[in-house]
Design a protein around this motif. Structure first.
Motif, PDB file in Angstrom:
ATOM      1  N   THR A   7       0.846  -1.185   0.000  1.00 45.57           N
ATOM      2  CA  THR A   7       0.000   0.000   0.000  1.00 45.57           C
ATOM      3  C   THR A   7       0.883   1.238   0.000  1.00 45.57           C
ATOM      4  OG1 THR A   7      -1.766  -1.148   1.176  1.00 45.57           O
ATOM      5  CG2 THR A   7      -1.811   1.256   1.236  1.00 45.57           C
ATOM      6  N   VAL A   8       0.610   2.130  -0.944  1.00 45.86           N
ATOM      7  CA  VAL A   8       1.384   3.360  -1.104  1.00 45.86           C
ATOM      8  C   VAL A   8       0.476   4.550  -0.823  1.00 45.86           C
ATOM      9  CG1 VAL A   8       2.741   4.758  -2.713  1.00 45.86           C
ATOM     10  CG2 VAL A   8       2.790   2.249  -2.898  1.00 45.86           C
ATOM     11  N   ALA A   9       0.926   5.448   0.046  1.00 46.47           N
ATOM     12  CA  ALA A   9       0.201   6.692   0.289  1.00 46.47           C
ATOM     13  C   ALA A   9       0.788   7.757  -0.627  1.00 46.47           C
ATOM     14  CB  ALA A   9       0.327   7.121   1.742  1.00 46.47           C
ATOM     15  N   ILE A  10      -0.089   8.495  -1.274  1.00 45.28           N
ATOM     16  CA  ILE A  10       0.309   9.588  -2.157  1.00 45.28           C
ATOM     17  C   ILE A  10      -0.132  10.885  -1.486  1.00 45.28           C
ATOM     18  CG2 ILE A  10       0.049  10.612  -4.449  1.00 45.28           C
ATOM     19  CD1 ILE A  10      -1.076   7.649  -5.178  1.00 45.28           C
ATOM     20  N   VAL A  11       0.836  11.740  -1.168  1.00 48.57           N
ATOM     21  CA  VAL A  11       0.523  13.039  -0.574  1.00 48.57           C
ATOM     22  C   VAL A  11       0.931  14.098  -1.591  1.00 48.57           C
ATOM     23  CG1 VAL A  11       0.864  14.599   1.380  1.00 48.57           C
ATOM     24  CG2 VAL A  11       0.944  12.116   1.740  1.00 48.57           C
ATOM     25  N   GLU A  12      -0.076  14.661  -2.241  1.00 50.25           N
ATOM     26  CA  GLU A  12       0.134  15.606  -3.352  1.00 50.25           C
ATOM     27  C   GLU A  12      -1.038  16.567  -3.365  1.00 50.25           C
ATOM     28  OE1 GLU A  12       0.997  17.772  -6.141  1.00 50.25           O
ATOM     29  OE2 GLU A  12       2.387  16.096  -6.385  1.00 50.25           O
ATOM     30  N   ASP A  13      -0.765  17.881  -3.349  1.00 49.70           N
ATOM     31  CA  ASP A  13      -1.866  18.847  -3.315  1.00 49.70           C
ATOM     32  C   ASP A  13      -2.439  19.176  -4.689  1.00 49.70           C
ATOM     33  OD1 ASP A  13       0.368  20.303  -4.056  1.00 49.70           O
ATOM     34  OD2 ASP A  13       0.214  21.768  -2.454  1.00 49.70           O
ATOM     35  N   ASP A  14      -1.764  18.788  -5.748  1.00 46.73           N
ATOM     36  CA  ASP A  14      -2.284  18.981  -7.106  1.00 46.73           C
ATOM     37  C   ASP A  14      -3.147  17.759  -7.445  1.00 46.73           C
ATOM     38  OD1 ASP A  14      -2.380  18.463 -10.010  1.00 46.73           O
ATOM     39  OD2 ASP A  14      -1.123  20.250 -10.174  1.00 46.73           O
ATOM     40  N   ALA A  15      -4.469  17.977  -7.521  1.00 42.90           N
ATOM     41  CA  ALA A  15      -5.411  16.864  -7.705  1.00 42.90           C
ATOM     42  C   ALA A  15      -5.136  16.061  -8.969  1.00 42.90           C
ATOM     43  CB  ALA A  15      -6.843  17.380  -7.702  1.00 42.90           C
ATOM     44  N   SER A  16      -4.810  16.717 -10.077  1.00 44.46           N
ATOM     45  CA  SER A  16      -4.583  15.971 -11.318  1.00 44.46           C
ATOM     46  C   SER A  16      -3.304  15.138 -11.226  1.00 44.46           C
ATOM     47  CB  SER A  16      -4.545  16.901 -12.534  1.00 44.46           C
ATOM     48  OG  SER A  16      -3.473  17.808 -12.445  1.00 44.46           O
ATOM     49  N   MET A  17      -2.279  15.653 -10.593  1.00 45.25           N
ATOM     50  CA  MET A  17      -1.045  14.886 -10.412  1.00 45.25           C
ATOM     51  C   MET A  17      -1.292  13.707  -9.476  1.00 45.25           C
ATOM     52  SD  MET A  17       2.053  14.596 -11.252  1.00 45.25           S
ATOM     53  CE  MET A  17       3.657  14.031 -10.751  1.00 45.25           C
ATOM     54  N   ARG A  18      -2.043  13.952  -8.415  1.00 47.44           N
ATOM     55  CA  ARG A  18      -2.353  12.886  -7.457  1.00 47.44           C
ATOM     56  C   ARG A  18      -3.119  11.759  -8.146  1.00 47.44           C
ATOM     57  NH1 ARG A  18      -4.705  15.950  -3.928  1.00 47.44           N
ATOM     58  NH2 ARG A  18      -6.853  15.379  -4.397  1.00 47.44           N
ATOM     59  N   ARG A  19      -4.115  12.117  -8.972  1.00 44.07           N
ATOM     60  CA  ARG A  19      -4.888  11.101  -9.702  1.00 44.07           C
ATOM     61  C   ARG A  19      -4.003  10.335 -10.684  1.00 44.07           C
ATOM     62  NH1 ARG A  19      -8.855  15.080  -9.685  1.00 44.07           N
ATOM     63  NH2 ARG A  19      -8.184  15.787 -11.731  1.00 44.07           N
ATOM     64  N   GLY A  29      -0.391  -2.723  -9.756  1.00 44.80           N
ATOM     65  CA  GLY A  29      -0.737  -3.662  -8.700  1.00 44.80           C
ATOM     66  C   GLY A  29      -0.583  -3.157  -7.279  1.00 44.80           C
ATOM     67  N   PHE A  30      -0.326  -1.875  -7.111  1.00 50.56           N
ATOM     68  CA  PHE A  30      -0.205  -1.330  -5.764  1.00 50.56           C
ATOM     69  C   PHE A  30      -1.562  -0.866  -5.262  1.00 50.56           C
ATOM     70  CE2 PHE A  30       3.991  -0.541  -7.668  1.00 50.56           C
ATOM     71  CZ  PHE A  30       4.802  -1.148  -6.721  1.00 50.56           C
ATOM     72  N   LEU A  31      -1.806  -1.046  -3.984  1.00 52.64           N
ATOM     73  CA  LEU A  31      -2.957  -0.437  -3.333  1.00 52.64           C
ATOM     74  C   LEU A  31      -2.538   0.985  -2.993  1.00 52.64           C
ATOM     75  CD1 LEU A  31      -3.961  -3.341  -0.938  1.00 52.64           C
ATOM     76  CD2 LEU A  31      -4.987  -2.749  -3.139  1.00 52.64           C
ATOM     77  N   THR A  32      -3.482   1.913  -2.991  1.00 53.11           N
ATOM     78  CA  THR A  32      -3.127   3.303  -2.761  1.00 53.11           C
ATOM     79  C   THR A  32      -4.074   3.969  -1.776  1.00 53.11           C
ATOM     80  OG1 THR A  32      -4.432   3.938  -4.704  1.00 53.11           O
ATOM     81  CG2 THR A  32      -2.059   3.683  -5.030  1.00 53.11           C
ATOM     82  N   GLU A  33      -3.538   4.964  -1.104  1.00 49.40           N
ATOM     83  CA  GLU A  33      -4.317   5.890  -0.299  1.00 49.40           C
ATOM     84  C   GLU A  33      -3.877   7.261  -0.771  1.00 49.40           C
ATOM     85  OE1 GLU A  33      -3.670   5.276   3.879  1.00 49.40           O
ATOM     86  OE2 GLU A  33      -4.242   3.171   3.774  1.00 49.40           O
ATOM     87  N   GLU A  34      -4.811   8.208  -0.870  1.00 50.41           N
ATOM     88  CA  GLU A  34      -4.437   9.533  -1.347  1.00 50.41           C
ATOM     89  C   GLU A  34      -4.794  10.602  -0.341  1.00 50.41           C
ATOM     90  OE1 GLU A  34      -6.808  11.177  -4.642  1.00 50.41           O
ATOM     91  OE2 GLU A  34      -7.920   9.294  -4.595  1.00 50.41           O
ATOM     92  N   TYR A  35      -3.896  11.586  -0.255  1.00 45.77           N
ATOM     93  CA  TYR A  35      -4.060  12.700   0.677  1.00 45.77           C
ATOM     94  C   TYR A  35      -3.669  13.981  -0.038  1.00 45.77           C
ATOM     95  CZ  TYR A  35      -4.036   8.782   3.880  1.00 45.77           C
ATOM     96  OH  TYR A  35      -4.323   7.588   4.496  1.00 45.77           O
ATOM     97  N   SER A  36      -4.432  15.059   0.223  1.00 40.44           N
ATOM     98  CA  SER A  36      -4.170  16.327  -0.443  1.00 40.44           C
ATOM     99  C   SER A  36      -3.241  17.231   0.363  1.00 40.44           C
ATOM    100  CB  SER A  36      -5.482  17.055  -0.723  1.00 40.44           C
ATOM    101  OG  SER A  36      -6.155  17.304   0.493  1.00 40.44           O
ATOM    102  N   ASP A  58       6.685  20.366  -2.159  1.00 40.31           N
ATOM    103  CA  ASP A  58       6.107  21.702  -2.008  1.00 40.31           C
ATOM    104  C   ASP A  58       4.591  21.611  -1.876  1.00 40.31           C
ATOM    105  OD1 ASP A  58       6.145  24.507  -1.901  1.00 40.31           O
ATOM    106  OD2 ASP A  58       5.803  24.665  -4.062  1.00 40.31           O
ATOM    107  N   LEU A  59       4.125  21.400  -0.655  1.00 42.33           N
ATOM    108  CA  LEU A  59       2.700  21.280  -0.377  1.00 42.33           C
ATOM    109  C   LEU A  59       2.174  22.581   0.224  1.00 42.33           C
ATOM    110  CD1 LEU A  59       2.825  17.804   1.381  1.00 42.33           C
ATOM    111  CD2 LEU A  59       1.790  18.263  -0.854  1.00 42.33           C
ATOM    112  N   VAL A  60       0.878  22.819   0.062  1.00 42.11           N
ATOM    113  CA  VAL A  60       0.229  23.923   0.763  1.00 42.11           C
ATOM    114  C   VAL A  60       0.197  23.529   2.242  1.00 42.11           C
ATOM    115  CG1 VAL A  60      -1.930  25.181   1.052  1.00 42.11           C
ATOM    116  CG2 VAL A  60      -1.147  24.553  -1.247  1.00 42.11           C
ATOM    117  N   GLY A  61       0.533  24.450   3.122  1.00 41.18           N
ATOM    118  CA  GLY A  61       0.600  24.108   4.543  1.00 41.18           C
ATOM    119  C   GLY A  61       1.956  23.502   4.854  1.00 41.18           C
ATOM    120  N   MET A  62       1.953  22.414   5.621  1.00 38.87           N
ATOM    121  CA  MET A  62       3.198  21.748   5.981  1.00 38.87           C
ATOM    122  C   MET A  62       3.877  21.179   4.739  1.00 38.87           C
ATOM    123  SD  MET A  62       3.776  18.369   8.388  1.00 38.87           S
ATOM    124  CE  MET A  62       2.669  18.965   9.638  1.00 38.87           C
TER     125      MET A  62
END
Length: 123
Positions: A7-19, A29-36, A58-62
């Protein structure tokens, strides 16, 4: 149990890049969780089975660098792969010193990300 480790978590504030990253990883074949945001990742359910983190610098906020620092301070050994559009050698050096698996500059080849994630999941 094998799928939980992949399982891979994706932390990306750009919605199109995250998708885009999410689709790529699911296709491999990876399971994913996404966070903005870094904050939403930190607030996630404690039963998460994330085995690797794909993290925008370079995320908005932290920032991604700050999130990695907080994870390390809390004792987390979660492998981190940074992705960024920033061209900053000092930032790259800081991320590498902090122990990231890879530092990929957008746009990056899909194979580079998949290879880095596979490396992160090696025992």
């Amino acid at each position: 149990m094998e799928s939980l480790r992949r399982t891979v978590a994706i932390v990306e504030d750009d919605a199109s890049m995250r998708r885009s990253v999410l689709r790529l990883l699911n296709a491999h074949g990876f399971l994913t969780e996404e966070y903005s945001s870094a904050e939403s990742f930190l607030a996630r359910d404690g039963v998460s089975n994330v085995g690797c983190l794909v993290l925008d610098v370079d995320l908005v906020g932290m920032s991604g660098i700050e999130l990695q620092r907080r994870l390390k301070e809390s004792g987390s050994g979660l492998p981190v792969i940074f992705i960024t559009a920033l061209e900053d050698d000092a930032l790259k050096a800081m991320a590498m010193r902090a122990g990231c698996i890879a530092y990929l500059r957008k746009p990056f080849a899909a194979a580079l990300l998949i290879n880095a994630i596979n490396d992160a999941f090696k025992p």
